[in-house]
Write a protein that holds these residues in place. Structure first.
Motif, short mmCIF file in Angstrom:
data_model
loop_
_atom_site.label_atom_id
_atom_site.label_comp_id
_atom_site.label_asym_id
_atom_site.label_seq_id
_atom_site.Cartn_x
_atom_site.Cartn_y
_atom_site.Cartn_z
N TYR A 1 0.83 -1.20 0.00
CA TYR A 1 0.00 0.00 0.00
C TYR A 1 0.86 1.25 0.00
O TYR A 1 2.01 1.23 0.44
CB TYR A 1 -0.86 0.06 1.26
N ARG A 2 0.26 2.33 -0.41
CA ARG A 2 0.90 3.63 -0.27
C ARG A 2 0.73 4.05 1.19
O ARG A 2 -0.35 3.92 1.77
CB ARG A 2 0.20 4.64 -1.18
N THR B 1 3.73 -4.23 3.30
CA THR B 1 4.02 -2.79 3.15
C THR B 1 5.12 -2.36 4.11
O THR B 1 6.04 -1.63 3.74
CB THR B 1 2.74 -1.97 3.38
N ILE C 1 -2.19 3.32 6.22
CA ILE C 1 -2.49 2.97 4.83
C ILE C 1 -3.94 3.34 4.52
O ILE C 1 -4.53 2.85 3.57
CB ILE C 1 -2.21 1.48 4.54
N SER D 1 5.36 7.50 8.19
CA SER D 1 4.48 8.57 7.70
C SER D 1 5.13 9.94 7.77
O SER D 1 4.54 10.92 7.31
CB SER D 1 3.17 8.58 8.50
N THR E 1 1.17 10.23 4.48
CA THR E 1 2.13 11.06 5.19
C THR E 1 1.40 12.03 6.12
O THR E 1 0.19 12.21 6.02
CB THR E 1 3.08 11.81 4.23
#
Ligand code: ZN
Length: 151
Positions: free
Chosen positions: A4-5, A38, A52, A90, A8
């Motif tokens: 996953y991304r 991840t 995420i 993050s 932030t």
């Protein structure tokens, strides 16, 4: 495999309280598995579901002693005090000194829904506190002193 991304720090989702998981479905298993992938991909030692974009109380941790996957984790006791540098996937490139309990006992459910208890100290205790903070919308920079950019 799904990575996953990682959201932030400016994402408002990271500031919300994640909800308890009431039923462990195949989707929760998938979530935990993908969170672990991840985390490993990002070379982190812990990841919380809100990072995420999933507002559920699930964390994964691996400080080098194997993967811990915990659902609805709660700190049931905390002892001592320890200050050390900390970072967060993050908040890339940032580090700061955070004072946390030196030892914690954490209770939660494993992916099979069984209640489990972990006794953590050192980095593991720190990782538990950091990840559980994420579930309450707290970031380490809220607690840190001497915040600086990593070179
Ligand atoms: Zn973090």
């Amino acid at each position: 495999m799904a990575v996953y991304r990682i959201l932030t720090y400016e994402d408002p989702l990271l500031r919300q309280r994640a909800k308890e998981i009431t039923k462990i479905t195949p989707n929760i298993h998938k979530l935990l598995k993908n969170m672990a992938e991840t985390m490993y991909e990002a070379k982190g030692v812990g990841l919380a579901a809100p990072q995420i974009g999933v507002l559920k109380r699930a964390i994964v941790i691996d400080v080098g002693d194997g993967l811990i996957q915990l659902i609805n984790p709660v700190i049931v006791s905390a002892e001592g005090e320890e200050t050390d540098f900390e970072g967060c996937l993050s908040i890339p490139g940032v580090t700061g000194e955070v004072t946390r309990a030196a030892r914690v006992v954490v209770r939660g459910l494993n992916p099979s829904g069984k209640e489990v208890e972990y006794h953590g100290e050192g980095l593991l205790a720190r990782a538990f506190q950091h990840e559980i903070d994420h579930l309450d919308g707290i970031l380490f920079i809220d607690r840190a002193k001497n915040i600086r950019r990593k070179k």
